[in-house]
Scaffold this motif. Structure first.
Motif, PDB file in Angstrom:
ATOM      1  N   ASP A 114      39.626  34.926  39.237  1.00 44.83           N
ATOM      2  CA  ASP A 114      40.139  35.445  37.985  1.00 44.83           C
ATOM      3  C   ASP A 114      41.096  36.591  38.311  1.00 44.83           C
ATOM      4  OD1 ASP A 114      39.996  34.994  35.313  1.00 44.83           O
ATOM      5  OD2 ASP A 114      38.080  35.990  34.992  1.00 44.83           O
ATOM      6  N   PRO A 115      42.216  36.741  37.644  1.00 38.40           N
ATOM      7  CA  PRO A 115      42.840  35.817  36.687  1.00 38.40           C
ATOM      8  C   PRO A 115      43.599  34.686  37.387  1.00 38.40           C
ATOM      9  CG  PRO A 115      44.168  37.791  36.958  1.00 38.40           C
ATOM     10  CD  PRO A 115      42.987  37.932  37.874  1.00 38.40           C
ATOM     11  N   ILE A 116      44.217  33.834  36.611  1.00 38.35           N
ATOM     12  CA  ILE A 116      44.943  32.688  37.152  1.00 38.35           C
ATOM     13  C   ILE A 116      46.388  32.766  36.672  1.00 38.35           C
ATOM     14  CG2 ILE A 116      45.074  30.160  37.172  1.00 38.35           C
ATOM     15  CD1 ILE A 116      42.074  30.153  36.475  1.00 38.35           C
TER      16      ILE A 116
ATOM     17  N   PHE B 224      48.422  42.000  36.717  1.00 41.33           N
ATOM     18  CA  PHE B 224      47.700  40.822  37.206  1.00 41.33           C
ATOM     19  C   PHE B 224      46.730  41.231  38.311  1.00 41.33           C
ATOM     20  CE2 PHE B 224      47.102  37.167  39.985  1.00 41.33           C
ATOM     21  CZ  PHE B 224      46.945  36.104  39.095  1.00 41.33           C
TER      22      PHE B 224
ATOM     23  N   HIS C 132      39.986  31.060  29.660  1.00 44.61           N
ATOM     24  CA  HIS C 132      40.998  30.289  28.933  1.00 44.61           C
ATOM     25  C   HIS C 132      41.219  28.950  29.617  1.00 44.61           C
ATOM     26  CE1 HIS C 132      42.377  34.628  28.253  1.00 44.61           C
ATOM     27  NE2 HIS C 132      41.721  34.263  27.175  1.00 44.61           N
TER      28      HIS C 132
ATOM     29  N   ASP D  64      43.786  43.230  36.980  1.00 42.76           N
ATOM     30  CA  ASP D  64      42.985  42.665  35.900  1.00 42.76           C
ATOM     31  C   ASP D  64      41.506  42.532  36.240  1.00 42.76           C
ATOM     32  OD1 ASP D  64      42.697  41.316  33.267  1.00 42.76           O
ATOM     33  OD2 ASP D  64      42.058  39.665  34.553  1.00 42.76           O
ATOM     34  N   ARG D  65      41.245  42.050  37.465  1.00 42.31           N
ATOM     35  CA  ARG D  65      39.846  41.812  37.835  1.00 42.31           C
ATOM     36  C   ARG D  65      39.056  43.136  37.808  1.00 42.31           C
ATOM     37  NH1 ARG D  65      36.045  40.936  37.491  1.00 42.31           N
ATOM     38  NH2 ARG D  65      34.408  39.625  38.383  1.00 42.31           N
TER      39      ARG D  65
ATOM     40  N   VAL E 202      46.527  34.032  32.866  1.00 42.28           N
ATOM     41  CA  VAL E 202      45.419  33.854  31.917  1.00 42.28           C
ATOM     42  C   VAL E 202      44.115  34.141  32.643  1.00 42.28           C
ATOM     43  CG1 VAL E 202      46.623  32.100  30.547  1.00 42.28           C
ATOM     44  CG2 VAL E 202      45.101  31.386  32.407  1.00 42.28           C
ATOM     45  N   ARG E 203      43.047  34.268  31.884  1.00 45.16           N
ATOM     46  CA  ARG E 203      41.733  34.429  32.488  1.00 45.16           C
ATOM     47  C   ARG E 203      41.124  33.056  32.715  1.00 45.16           C
ATOM     48  NH1 ARG E 203      39.092  39.403  30.781  1.00 45.16           N
ATOM     49  NH2 ARG E 203      40.262  41.060  31.814  1.00 45.16           N
TER      50      ARG E 203
ATOM     51  N   GLY F  62      40.418  39.347  26.701  1.00 41.04           N
ATOM     52  CA  GLY F  62      41.145  38.358  27.492  1.00 41.04           C
ATOM     53  C   GLY F  62      42.352  38.986  28.154  1.00 41.04           C
ATOM     54  N   PHE F  63      43.023  38.216  28.933  1.00 39.72           N
ATOM     55  CA  PHE F  63      44.235  38.686  29.586  1.00 39.72           C
ATOM     56  C   PHE F  63      45.204  37.522  29.574  1.00 39.72           C
ATOM     57  CE2 PHE F  63      46.518  39.237  33.767  1.00 39.72           C
ATOM     58  CZ  PHE F  63      47.300  40.302  33.360  1.00 39.72           C
ATOM     59  N   ILE F  64      46.167  37.595  28.694  1.00 44.20           N
ATOM     60  CA  ILE F  64      47.180  36.547  28.623  1.00 44.20           C
ATOM     61  C   ILE F  64      48.509  37.260  28.661  1.00 44.20           C
ATOM     62  CG2 ILE F  64      48.149  34.673  27.257  1.00 44.20           C
ATOM     63  CD1 ILE F  64      45.394  34.574  25.799  1.00 44.20           C
ATOM     64  N   MET F  65      49.303  36.977  29.675  1.00 44.39           N
ATOM     65  CA  MET F  65      50.514  37.762  29.842  1.00 44.39           C
ATOM     66  C   MET F  65      51.567  36.965  30.579  1.00 44.39           C
ATOM     67  SD  MET F  65      50.627  41.480  31.537  1.00 44.39           S
ATOM     68  CE  MET F  65      51.986  42.553  31.184  1.00 44.39           C
TER      69      MET F  65
END
Lengths: 617, 84
Positions: free
Chosen positions: B58-60, A314, B75, A317-318, B71-72, A428-431
Motif C-alpha cells: 500500500d499504496p498502489i 505517495f 480501492h 502515505d503508508r 490509490v490504496r 483513503g488516498f486517491i491522487m
C-alpha cells in the motif's frame, strides 16, 4: 460605466492552469480570498487587442462539477454563478493537458455543456510532442464545437491567439447574454465521447513516456524512494540554516548600522527611543529571518512545480496511514513548516472531512518559520557551540530535537484524535501523480515574491504594532532612580499578575511578558525580549549588546530549555486560529486546538524545566 | 480452473488488466466519485506501475491511459479485473 468583464481558467488539476495564468497576467495579479471561504481567489488583468482589459480568474483544479473537496466546490459555485459576491464569468477557458487529452476532455465536455462562451487551451503541446503525441487542434475544435488554441504557457506560445479568442468569445457573450445549456451527458457517456474525440484528434502517438517511468522507477521505488525523500528533507532543513546565515547576518548588520546611525544623528528623545528600541530592535529582529523563509518556500515551490510533491505524498502515505491520515496530509503538513496558515489552507484538497479536520488540528505542531527566530536566538544564547560528533554540532542537534518533538507530538495527537474526536472510517488516498516538469523560473519567482511579501507585510503591520504597543507599555510610567524600569512599567505590572501561573514551569518575568504579544505572531517573542532588554538596560553600552548575550547572562539553562519546550507546542498565533475558524466554520475546533496546545505546552515546558533542574543543568 | 474473479490488488507490478466490475458499495461515496472522475471504472485498461514502500503493498500507483494515479489497496481490492 459597465461592470468589469471576467474570464475564468478551469481545468483538471495539473493542466498547467497556473502557469498559463502567470503567463497571461504576468505580475499583474492579486491574491485574496473568496468572500466567506478561505479558498484563494487568484485574479489578474489581461489586455484585449481592443485595448480594453478584463479580469482573469484562476479557479482551483477540478475533475468534475460533482465536487468532492472544498476547493472543487468553489470552482463549481463560481462557474455556476452561485457564489455570493462573485459574478459569473463571462468567458470560460478550459485548460487541457495535451499529453493527457483523453482524461481532460471528460471535464471539458461538462464545461462546454453549460453554454457559456468557452475556449479550449490545448496546453503543454510541446511536452506532448516530446512524449511522441501529436494532436490536431482543428479536429478537436470541430468535435467540441469551441475554438481550440494550442499553447505552451511556459514559452508564452499561443498567448496572443488565446487573448484574441477571449475577446471574440466576450463579444459573443455580449450578443447572447444568457447561456444556453446544451444536452447533458452522463459520466460514462462523456468518457466514451472523450475517448473517441481524442482518438480522432491524435495524429501520431508513440507508445509510452519513458523518461517519467524511469524517474518514478527510482523515486517511487519501495526501498529507494523513502530514503531519497528523507535525504531531501534533511537537505532542506540544512539549507534553511546554513545557506541563510550570510544573508541573515547581512540584514542584521544593516539593522544595527541604521540603529547606530539614528542614535548618533538624532538627540535622545521619545521618538529616537521609539525608533531604536521599539521599531528597529523589534521589527528588525524579525525581518532578519526573511532569508530562511524564502529558502524553505523555494524548496516547497520547486517540489510542487516539478511534480515531486505528489510522489512524496505517495511515499509518505503508508506512514501517515499508521496514524490514521493519508499521504495527502503530507503536503499541508510540510507547508506548515514554513507557516501553518498556507498549510491549513492547503488541507482543502483533502476530500475526507475527518481527515481534513485532523490535519488542521495538528498543523500548528509543525515547527513554523515564526518559531525559528525564537529557537535560533535561545539556542545561540544558552547551548554551547561544540561538536559532539563529526559533522554534528550540539546546537544543530538541539534544533533537530525541537523539530522532532513537534513531529512526534503531531503523530501522537493524530493517533489520539483519530480514535476519539475525529474517529471515522479509515481515510483513503486517491491522487493523480502529475508528469515531471522543469519549473519555470519566473513562476517560482512570482510564488516566492508573494510569500516574502506576506511575511514582510506581517512584520510591517502586526509585528510593528505589537512591538510599539509593548514598547509604550514598557517605557511608561518611568521608573524612579534605583528601581528597574521593567518592574515599574505597565507591562511589568501586567506580567506580575500572570507570573504566578508560569512560576512553576520556570519562566521569568520577561518571558511571561513576551508570551502575550507572541500571540499576535510568535516571532514577536524575540522582538519583545529585545525591546524589553533594550528598555531595561540603564547605560548605552549594555543596550547595544546583542539579545543573545543578554539572554545568556540572565537566563538559567533549565529556564531557557523550558521556554524552547513551550514553543514546540506553543499556543499558535492569532492568524492561525482565525484561519482554523474559517476553515472549520465555527469556534468549536479552533478553541479545542488552542486548549489542547496550551495544555501540552504547559505540561512539556514544566517537565523540561524540572527534569533539567533535577539533572543539575 | 480458478473461478473466483481476480481483483486489481492482486495484479503483479508491471502487469496490465481490464476492470470488469467495481464493488462501489464497498467504497465511500466520495471516494467512488473521485475514482470514477479519474477514469477508474468498468472497461478501463490499467497497469500496476508501483506498489508500496518498504515491502508493504500500500499504496498502489496505477497507469490509466496516460495518467498515473495513486490509490490504496482497499480501492484496488474492490475492482474485479480481467488480467488478460
Amino acid at each position: 460605466m459597465t461592470r468589469t468583464r471576467t474570464a475564468a481558467l478551469v481545468g483538471n488539476p495539473n493542466a498547467g492552469k497556473s502557469a498559463l495564468f502567470n503567463a497571461l497576467t504576468g505580475a499583474r495579479q492579486k491574491i485574496a480570498n473568496y468572500p466567506g471561504v478561505t479558498v484563494e481567489r487568484k485574479a489578474g488583468r489581461i489586455s484585449l487587442p481592443s485595448g480594453e482589459s478584463i479580469e482573469l480568474l484562476d479557479l482551483p483544479g477540478s475533475y468534475s462539477f460533482d465536487a468532492t473537496s472544498p476547493d472543487e466546490e468553489v470552482t463549481r459555485k463560481v462557474v455556476m454563478g452561485d457564489l455570493d459576491g462573485q459574478d459569473q464569468p463571462d468567458v470560460l477557458i478550459i485548460v487541457l493537458d495535451a499529453a493527457n487529452i483523453e482524461q481532460h476532455l471528460v471535464f471539458a465536455q461538462e464545461v462546454i455543456e453549460l453554454g457559456i462562451p468557452t475556449i479550449a487551451a490545448l496546453n503543454m503541446v510541446d511536452l506532448a510532442e516530446r512524449d511522441g503525441l501529436t494532436l490536431d487542434a482543428d479536429a478537436l475544435a470541430g468535435a467540441l464545437g469551441v475554438p481550440v488554441i494550442p499553447t505552451v504557457a511556459v514559452r508564452r506560445k499561443g498567448l496572443a491567439q488565446l487573448t484574441e479568442a477571449i475577446a471574440d468569445a466576450e463579444k459573443q457573450r455580449e450578443e447572447h447574454p444568457n447561456p444556453e445549456p446544451k444536452p447533458h451527458l452522463t459520466l460514462p457517456e462523456r468518457r466514451l465521447a472523450a475517448g473517441n474525440i481524442a482518438k480522432a484528434a491524435i495524429l501520431s502517438e508513440t507508445a509510452e513516456r519513458r523518461f517519467h517511468h524511469g524517474l518514478d522507477g527510482v523515486l517511487l521505488h519501495p526501498w529507494l524512494g523513502p530514503p531519497i525523500l528523507f535525504v531531501l528533507l534533511f537537505v532542506i532543513f540544512q539549507a534553511v540554516f546554513a545557506w541563510a546565515t550570510p544573508f541573515a547576518d547581512g540584514l542584521e548588520a544593516g539593522v544595527s548600522a541604521i540603529s547606530a546611525w539614528v542614535s548618533s544623528t538624532f538627540p535622545q528623545n521619545f521618538f529616537r527611543d521609539l525608533i531604536t528600541e521599539g521599531l528597529l530592535a523589534g521589527v528588525g529582529s524579525v525581518v532578519v529571518f526573511l532569508p530562511q523563509i524564502i529558502i524553505l518556500f523555494a524548496f516547497i515551490l520547486v517540489m510542487e512545480a516539478t511534480g515531486y510533491m505528489a510522489r512524496a505524498a505517495f511515499v509518505m502515505d503508508r506512514l501517515m496511514a499508521s496514524v490514521g491520515l493519508s499521504g495527502r496530509s503530507f503536503i499541508p503538513l510540510l507547508s506548515s513548516f514554513a507557516c501553518a496558515i498556507p498549510g491549513i489552507m492547503a488541507t482543502r484538497s483533502i476530500a475526507d472531512p475527518k481527515d481534513r479536520l485532523t490535519t488542521i488540528l495538528i498543523a500548528p505542531l509543525m515547527t513554523c518559520s515564526a518559531r525559528l527566530p525564537v529557537y535560533l536566538i535561545i539556542i545561540a544564547a544558552v547551548i554551547p557551540e561544540r561538536q559532539i560528533a563529526p559533522l554534528i554540532g550540539l546546537q544543530g542537534l538541539v534544533m533537530f530535537l525541537l523539530y522532532l518533538a513537534g513531529i512526534v507530538g503531531a503523530v501522537l495527537v493524530a493517533l489520539v484524535l483519530r480514535r476519539t474526536v475525529t474517529a471515522g472510517r479509515a481515510s483513503g488516498f486517491i491522487m493523480e501523480l502529475p508528469r515531471y516538469q522543469l519549473p519555470r523560473l519566473s513562476d517560482l519567482a512570482i510564488g516566492l515574491w508573494q510569500r516574502a511579501w506576506v511575511f514582510l507585510r506581517r512584520a510591517g503591520t502586526i509585528i510593528f504594532a505589537a512591538t510599539v504597543v509593548l514598547w509604550l507599555l514598557l517605557t511608561f510610567p518611568k521608573a524612579d532612580i534605583g528601581e528597574s524600569q521593567l518592574d515599574a512599567s505597565y507591562a511589568g505590572q501586567i506580567s506580575a499578575v500572570v507570573q504566578p501561573v508560569f512560576d512553576p514551569i520556570g519562566f521569568n518575568q520577561e518571558m511571561t511578558l513576551a508570551l502575550v504579544p507572541a500571540m499576535a505572531a510568535r516571532e514577536v517573542a524575540v522582538s519583545s525580549l529585545a525591546t524589553t532588554y533594550a528598555v531595561d538596560s540603564d547605560d548605552e553600552s549594555e543596550a547595544e549588546e546583542a539579545l543573545k548575550e543578554q539572554i545568556a547572562a540572565r537566563w538559567s539553562l533549565p529556564t531557557a530549555l523550558a521556554f524552547l519546550a513551550w514553543f514546540v507546542f506553543a499556543p499558535q498565533c492569532i492568524s492561525t486560529i482565525a484561519v482554523a475558524r474559517r476553515e472549520t466554520n465555527g469556534w468549536k475546533w479552533p478553541m479545542f486546538m488552542v486548549g489542547y496546545l496550551f495544555a501540552l505546552a504547559y505540561v512539556f515546558a514544566g517537565l523540561t524545566y524540572w527534569v533539567a533542574v533535577w539533572a543539575g543543568l | 480452473m480458478d473461478l473466483a474473479p481476480t481483483t486489481l490488488d492482486r495484479i503483479a507490478r508491471g502487469k496490465r488488466a481490464t476492470i470488469t466490475r467495481v464493488h462501489w458499495e464497498d467504497l465511500a461515496p466520495e471516494e467512488a466519485k473521485r475514482l470514477r472522475a479519474l477514469g477508474l471504472d468498468v472497461g478501463a485498461r490499467v497497469a500496476v506501475a508501483h506498489r508500496g514502500v518498504f515491502g508493504t503493498s500500500d499504496p498502489i500507483a496505477l497507469m490509466v491511459g496516460r495518467m498515473t494515479i495513486a490509490v490504496r489497496k482497499v480501492h484496488a481490492s474492490a475492482m474485479e479485473v480481467d488480467p488478460s
